[in-house]
Write an enzyme that holds these catalytic residues in place. Sequence first.
Site: not given
Ligand code: PGA
Length: 226
Positions: A127, A61, A122, A120
């Site tokens: 999302e 992404d 995702h 959450n």
């Molecule tokens: P993070 O993000 O590794 O910074 O916790 C993970 C994600 O949002 O997929």
Amino acid sequence: MTKISTPEGVSDQAANIVAHVVSEKPNAVLGLATGSTPTGLYQRLVARNVDLSRVTTFNLDEYVGLDPSHPQSYHYFMWHHLFAPAGMRSEQVHFPGPHYEQCIAQAGGIDLQILGIGTNGHIAFNEPGSPLDSRTRTVSLSAQTIRDNARFFNHIDEVPGSAVTMGIATILDARKILLLATGKGKAPAVNAALKGPVTPQLPASALQNHPDVSVLLDYDAAALYT
Ligand code: PGA
């Protein structure tokens, strides 16, 4: 396969898996993630001089509206943490944009997809509510994700509201998936993803439909799962 260890152990084992895939197939196609979680993995690949000169990479992404030179863009993150220190070339690496699905297919599909998980649930920027058959597209970030990612920016208002992301179906097309999660903030999402129903409300639960997922958790992320 699910393994639980220290945060360092998660990075060590992830690096072992990536190094093994690349030693078996030097021109492997890797799907890559950004964020706090995979930085230890990338540090280890660089420190161990894992030969990435023939791989092709596809990132999960990227924010909409941040120039690739912006320190919080995922382009910048990847060049800073992995591509530049590993001596990789711009022709090897790809970020979501037009024709991304065709580009992945032309490369032969993703051999190994590295994934984190949001608080959450995702995966990439799919999302809660994202269709399980979704493909690469532009999405709005949830309020939770904007709050979570505000720590990387000077102010929450600077967090972009949208991003381009691989879809859930794109991710599930990878031949092998490696899910990494560390920290207690991830424990509810990890538990729901691995043990709860498969539902668009918890996008990571879709991984239950994939035949080859390795999950590496630290003790905090695994706290509700064990
Ligand atoms: P993070 O993000 O590794 O910074 O916790 C993970 C994600 O949002 O997929």
